[in-house]
Write a protein that holds these residues in place. Structure first.
Motif, PDB file in Angstrom:
ATOM      1  N   LEU A   1       0.326  -5.171   2.434  1.00 46.31           N
ATOM      2  CA  LEU A   1       0.920  -3.871   2.739  1.00 46.31           C
ATOM      3  C   LEU A   1       0.479  -3.288   4.073  1.00 46.31           C
ATOM      4  O   LEU A   1       1.031  -2.279   4.514  1.00 46.31           O
ATOM      5  N   GLU A   2      -0.532  -3.888   4.707  1.00 44.78           N
ATOM      6  CA  GLU A   2      -1.089  -3.381   5.969  1.00 44.78           C
ATOM      7  C   GLU A   2      -1.451  -1.902   5.835  1.00 44.78           C
ATOM      8  O   GLU A   2      -0.975  -1.034   6.572  1.00 44.78           O
ATOM      9  N   LEU A   3      -2.299  -1.626   4.865  1.00 44.03           N
ATOM     10  CA  LEU A   3      -2.672  -0.254   4.541  1.00 44.03           C
ATOM     11  C   LEU A   3      -3.348   0.464   5.697  1.00 44.03           C
ATOM     12  O   LEU A   3      -3.257   1.694   5.819  1.00 44.03           O
ATOM     13  N   GLY A   4      -4.035  -0.281   6.547  1.00 42.06           N
ATOM     14  CA  GLY A   4      -4.726   0.330   7.675  1.00 42.06           C
ATOM     15  C   GLY A   4      -3.798   1.083   8.602  1.00 42.06           C
ATOM     16  O   GLY A   4      -4.197   2.086   9.212  1.00 42.06           O
ATOM     17  N   ALA A   5      -2.538   0.636   8.704  1.00 37.72           N
ATOM     18  CA  ALA A   5      -1.579   1.309   9.585  1.00 37.72           C
ATOM     19  C   ALA A   5      -1.283   2.721   9.111  1.00 37.72           C
ATOM     20  O   ALA A   5      -0.845   3.577   9.892  1.00 37.72           O
ATOM     21  N   ALA A   6      -1.507   2.981   7.818  1.00 43.50           N
ATOM     22  CA  ALA A   6      -1.273   4.315   7.258  1.00 43.50           C
ATOM     23  C   ALA A   6      -2.581   5.049   6.992  1.00 43.50           C
ATOM     24  O   ALA A   6      -2.574   6.137   6.411  1.00 43.50           O
ATOM     25  N   GLY A   7      -3.705   4.467   7.395  1.00 45.27           N
ATOM     26  CA  GLY A   7      -4.996   5.104   7.181  1.00 45.27           C
ATOM     27  C   GLY A   7      -5.428   5.113   5.731  1.00 45.27           C
ATOM     28  O   GLY A   7      -6.239   5.953   5.316  1.00 45.27           O
TER      29      GLY A   7
ATOM     30  N   GLU B   1      -7.467   3.927   2.608  1.00 46.93           N
ATOM     31  CA  GLU B   1      -8.722   3.253   2.318  1.00 46.93           C
ATOM     32  C   GLU B   1      -8.638   2.484   1.000  1.00 46.93           C
ATOM     33  O   GLU B   1      -7.851   2.826   0.114  1.00 46.93           O
ATOM     34  N   THR B   2      -9.471   1.464   0.880  1.00 49.71           N
ATOM     35  CA  THR B   2      -9.540   0.685  -0.361  1.00 49.71           C
ATOM     36  C   THR B   2     -10.978   0.659  -0.869  1.00 49.71           C
ATOM     37  O   THR B   2     -11.928   0.899  -0.116  1.00 49.71           O
ATOM     38  N   GLU B   3     -11.136   0.368  -2.153  1.00 48.55           N
ATOM     39  CA  GLU B   3     -12.440   0.127  -2.748  1.00 48.55           C
ATOM     40  C   GLU B   3     -12.249  -0.738  -3.985  1.00 48.55           C
ATOM     41  O   GLU B   3     -11.218  -0.671  -4.641  1.00 48.55           O
ATOM     42  N   GLN B   4     -13.228  -1.565  -4.273  1.00 48.34           N
ATOM     43  CA  GLN B   4     -13.167  -2.468  -5.417  1.00 48.34           C
ATOM     44  C   GLN B   4     -11.857  -3.257  -5.437  1.00 48.34           C
ATOM     45  O   GLN B   4     -11.326  -3.585  -6.499  1.00 48.34           O
ATOM     46  N   GLY B   5     -11.328  -3.540  -4.264  1.00 46.50           N
ATOM     47  CA  GLY B   5     -10.134  -4.347  -4.149  1.00 46.50           C
ATOM     48  C   GLY B   5      -8.829  -3.613  -4.290  1.00 46.50           C
ATOM     49  O   GLY B   5      -7.761  -4.185  -4.042  1.00 46.50           O
ATOM     50  N   GLY B   6      -8.865  -2.336  -4.691  1.00 45.73           N
ATOM     51  CA  GLY B   6      -7.635  -1.567  -4.881  1.00 45.73           C
ATOM     52  C   GLY B   6      -7.554  -0.382  -3.938  1.00 45.73           C
ATOM     53  O   GLY B   6      -8.469  -0.118  -3.148  1.00 45.73           O
ATOM     54  N   VAL B   7      -6.455   0.339  -4.022  1.00 43.18           N
ATOM     55  CA  VAL B   7      -6.284   1.535  -3.211  1.00 43.18           C
ATOM     56  C   VAL B   7      -7.257   2.612  -3.699  1.00 43.18           C
ATOM     57  O   VAL B   7      -7.270   2.965  -4.878  1.00 43.18           O
ATOM     58  N   LYS B   8      -8.068   3.140  -2.796  1.00 47.05           N
ATOM     59  CA  LYS B   8      -8.995   4.202  -3.154  1.00 47.05           C
ATOM     60  C   LYS B   8      -8.213   5.467  -3.473  1.00 47.05           C
ATOM     61  O   LYS B   8      -7.370   5.894  -2.687  1.00 47.05           O
ATOM     62  N   VAL B   9      -8.490   6.043  -4.641  1.00 45.56           N
ATOM     63  CA  VAL B   9      -7.768   7.242  -5.056  1.00 45.56           C
ATOM     64  C   VAL B   9      -8.733   8.294  -5.595  1.00 45.56           C
ATOM     65  O   VAL B   9      -9.830   7.981  -6.055  1.00 45.56           O
TER      66      VAL B   9
ATOM     67  N   ALA C   1      -1.300   6.116  -5.651  1.00 47.00           N
ATOM     68  CA  ALA C   1      -1.279   4.758  -6.197  1.00 47.00           C
ATOM     69  C   ALA C   1      -1.460   4.818  -7.704  1.00 47.00           C
ATOM     70  O   ALA C   1      -2.106   5.735  -8.231  1.00 47.00           O
ATOM     71  N   ALA C   2      -0.901   3.849  -8.409  1.00 53.26           N
ATOM     72  CA  ALA C   2      -0.966   3.818  -9.875  1.00 53.26           C
ATOM     73  C   ALA C   2      -0.990   2.382 -10.352  1.00 53.26           C
ATOM     74  O   ALA C   2      -0.518   1.459  -9.681  1.00 53.26           O
ATOM     75  N   GLY C   3      -1.527   2.204 -11.559  1.00 51.61           N
ATOM     76  CA  GLY C   3      -1.544   0.881 -12.165  1.00 51.61           C
ATOM     77  C   GLY C   3      -2.590  -0.028 -11.550  1.00 51.61           C
ATOM     78  O   GLY C   3      -3.595   0.422 -10.990  1.00 51.61           O
ATOM     79  N   ASP C   4      -2.350  -1.322 -11.608  1.00 43.37           N
ATOM     80  CA  ASP C   4      -3.332  -2.310 -11.172  1.00 43.37           C
ATOM     81  C   ASP C   4      -3.642  -2.231  -9.686  1.00 43.37           C
ATOM     82  O   ASP C   4      -4.692  -2.713  -9.246  1.00 43.37           O
ATOM     83  N   ALA C   5      -2.757  -1.643  -8.887  1.00 46.77           N
ATOM     84  CA  ALA C   5      -2.990  -1.539  -7.451  1.00 46.77           C
ATOM     85  C   ALA C   5      -4.013  -0.473  -7.110  1.00 46.77           C
ATOM     86  O   ALA C   5      -4.576  -0.468  -6.013  1.00 46.77           O
ATOM     87  N   ALA C   6      -4.267   0.462  -8.020  1.00 45.65           N
ATOM     88  CA  ALA C   6      -5.158   1.586  -7.766  1.00 45.65           C
ATOM     89  C   ALA C   6      -6.572   1.304  -8.268  1.00 45.65           C
ATOM     90  O   ALA C   6      -6.755   0.726  -9.340  1.00 45.65           O
TER      91      ALA C   6
END
Length: 448
Positions: A271-277, A279-287, A301-306
Motif C-alpha cells: 500500500l506504500e503507507l509511508g506516502a500517506a504518513g 505508521e505501522t506497529e506489530q506488522g499492522g496499521v497503527k491505530v 483501519a479495521a480487521g486483520d490489517a489493523a
C-alpha cells in the motif's frame, strides 16, 4: 474519477463491504477497491469454503464412529465432487457482493491500490483518486517463510482449490490452518503430518483441551511432531522431501504436498503507507483505540490489517469496520468492545474458547475452575465420540470469566457462554435457562 470521495475503502472483504454500505447509506460518496475477487478471505479463501469441505469429513467421521453400532460399510470422500460442493457456495460470491454494493450506492473498483499522498490513492493503470477518508481493510496473507525451498509450499488458498487430494501431505506450523485442514485431509484418506517448531500447539487455547485434541488427532491418523525446525524443502522423485531438526538431530519426511500453515500477517506492504504518513506497529496499521491512524487522522483501519487488540476473526473485522465508519460519520471516539468474542478451531470434533484462559484468570485473583470430562455423557455417547471436555472459569461473585470446550457441536454451544460473558451473567443465572432436551445446551447446567 475527479471528484473527491467522502470514503475510499481498500479491501472488499466483510469488514470493508460492511463499512462501505454503512457510509453510503448515510449519504456519503463511497468507492471500494480490491485486486482480488470481492468477498474477502472468509467467504472465498477461508472460513466458509473450509467448512464446506469439512462437511464431507464430518460425514465420514460420523459413519466411522458408528461403525458396528448400526452403520455398516466404509464411506469415502470423492474429492473432486466435494470441491464442486464447495464451489457451489464460493463461485457466486464475488458477483453477488458486487451487485449488493452497487445497489447500496457504492462504486466497486478493481485493481491494486497504493497511497500517493495523505488524501490520494492510485489504482494501478487507472489513475489517482482523492478522498476525505480512507478505510484500510486489506486483511492478512501467509507469513513469509525463510528456509530454502519455501517456494515449493502451497498456501491455504491453494489447498482450498485442490483439484485432487494428494496421498501424503505435510503441514508446516501448528495453528488453526494446519489442524483444520489436517483433519479434513485425514478423513479424505491422506497420510498427514504436522511439523511445528513450538513445544505447544494452539497456544491461545486451553492446554488441557489442546492435549485432548492432540490425542484425538493422533487417533484419526495425524502425526504431530513438535519442536521441529524446518531446515529445507527439496525435490525428491517427483515429490518433496522436508528436512527438519528436533534438538540436535536431523530428520526427513516425504510428501506429495507441503502446506504453509505457519501463520498470517497483515496484508499492507503493497500500500506504500509511508506516502500517506501512516505508521505501522506489530506488522499492522497503527491505530488509536477508536481505529484511527494517529499520524494520518483521515485514515482508519479495521480487521486483520489493523494493529488493534481484536483477534483475527471475521466477526471482529466486521464490528471494527462498523465502529471505524461510525467514528468517521459522527467524529466521535467510540471504541470496539471485544468482550465475549468466541474463537473455534474447526477440527473434528472442534475446540472452542471464549473469555479468559485459566492462567489469565488466576493471575487476576481468586477464581473457581471446573473441568469436566464429558466424553461419557449422552451427547457424545449417541455419536460414538471418545474425546470431549469442558472447562468453565468463574469469579468469586459467580460471573463467568471463561469457557473452554472440546467436543462435537461445541462450536455452537460456546455461543451461549459468549452471550453470558457479554452480558455479565453469573453461573447461577445461566443454569436457570430451560434448554430443549436432549441437546448439548441441556448439559450446561451440569458444567458449573
Amino acid at each position: 474519477m475527479t471528484a473527491t470521495l467522502d470514503l475510499i475503502v481498500i479491501g472488499a472483504g466483510m469488514a470493508g463491504i460492511t463499512a462501505a454500505k454503512k457510509c453510503s447509506k448515510a449519504g456519503w460518496s463511497v468507492a471500494i477497491v480490491d485486486e482480488l475477487p470481492y468477498g474477502g478471505t472468509c467467504a472465498l479463501r477461508g472460513c466458509d469454503p473450509k467448512k464446506m469441505l469439512r462437511a464431507g469429513a464430518e460425514a465420514i467421521e460420523a459413519a466411522r464412529r458408528l461403525s458396528g453400532k448400526g452403520i455398516t460399510g466404509e464411506p469415502r470422500i470423492n474429492w473432486p465432487e466435494l470441491m464442486k460442493h464447495k464451489e457451489s457456495f464460493t463461485d457466486p460470491v464475488p458477483e453477488s457482493m458486487e451487485a449488493g454494493l452497487k445497489e447500496a450506492g457504492v462504486r466497486p473498483l478493481h485493481g491494486r491500490a497504493r497511497f500517493t499522498a495523505e488524501d490520494r490513492i492510485e489504482i494501478e493503470g487507472q489513475g489517482e483518486i482523492a478522498f476525505r477518508h480512507a478505510l484500510i481493510a486489506t486483511g492478512a496473507k501467509p507469513r513469509l517463510l525463510e528456509f530454502p525451498g519455501a517456494e515449493k509450499l502451497i498456501d491455504s488458498t491453494d489447498f482450498l482449490n485442490l483439484a485432487e487430494l494428494p496421498q501424503r501431505i505435510t503441514f508446516v506450523g501448528g495453528g488453526y490452518i494446519s489442524f483444520e485442514f489436517a483433519h479434513i485431509a485425514a478423513r479424505a484418506g491422506a497420510q498427514v503430518t504436522i511439523l511445528d517448531r513450538r513445544t505447544r500447539q494452539l497456544k491461545m487455547f486451553d492446554p488441557d483441551l489442546v492435549d485432548m485434541l492432540l490425542d484425538r488427532s493422533r487417533a484419526a491418523g495425524i502425526e504431530i511432531i513438535d519442536e521441529a525446525a524446518i531446515e529445507r524443502v527439496e525435490d525428491a522423485d517427483g515429490a518433496h522431501r522436508v528436512v527438519y531438526r528436533t534438538a540436535d538431530k536431523s530428520h526427513t519426511v516425504e510428501a506429495d504436498l507441503v502446506v504453509h500453515g505457519a501463520g498470517r500477517v497483515p496484508s499492507i506492504d503493497h500500500l506504500e503507507l509511508g506516502a500517506a504518513g501512516i505508521e505501522t506497529e506489530q506488522g499492522g496499521v497503527k491505530v488509536t483505540p477508536w481505529l484511527q491512524s494517529p499520524s494520518s487522522p483521515r485514515i482508519f483501519a479495521a480487521g486483520d490489517a489493523a494493529a488493534s487488540p481484536g483477534k483475527p476473526l471475521t466477526p471482529v473485522a466486521v464490528f471494527e469496520g462498523k465502529i471505524a465508519v461510525s467514528n468517521m460519520l459522527t467524529e466521535k471516539r467510540t471504541e470496539p468492545d471485544y468482550t465475549g468474542v468466541p474463537s473455534v478451531v474447526f477440527t473434528i470434533p472442534e475446540l472452542a474458547r471464549v473469555g479468559m484462559l485459566e492462567e489469565e484468570a488466576r493471575a487476576r485473583g481468586d477464581v473457581e475452575v471446573r473441568f469436566t470430562d464429558t466424553s461419557g455423557w449422552f451427547s457424545q455417547k449417541r455419536l460414538g465420540e471418545s474425546h470431549a471436555g469442558v472447562k468453565v472459569i468463574t469469579a468469586k461473585d459467580g460471573k463467568i470469566l471463561g469457557a473452554h470446550m472440546f467436543g462435537p457441536d461445541y462450536a455452537e454451544l460456546i455461543n451461549i457462554f459468549s452471550l453470558a460473558i457479554k452480558l455479565g451473567l453469573t453461573a447461577a443465572q445461566v443454569k436457570t435457562m430451560p434448554a430443549a432436551y436432549p441437546t448439548g445446551a441441556s448439559d450446561i447446567g451440569s458444567l458449573f
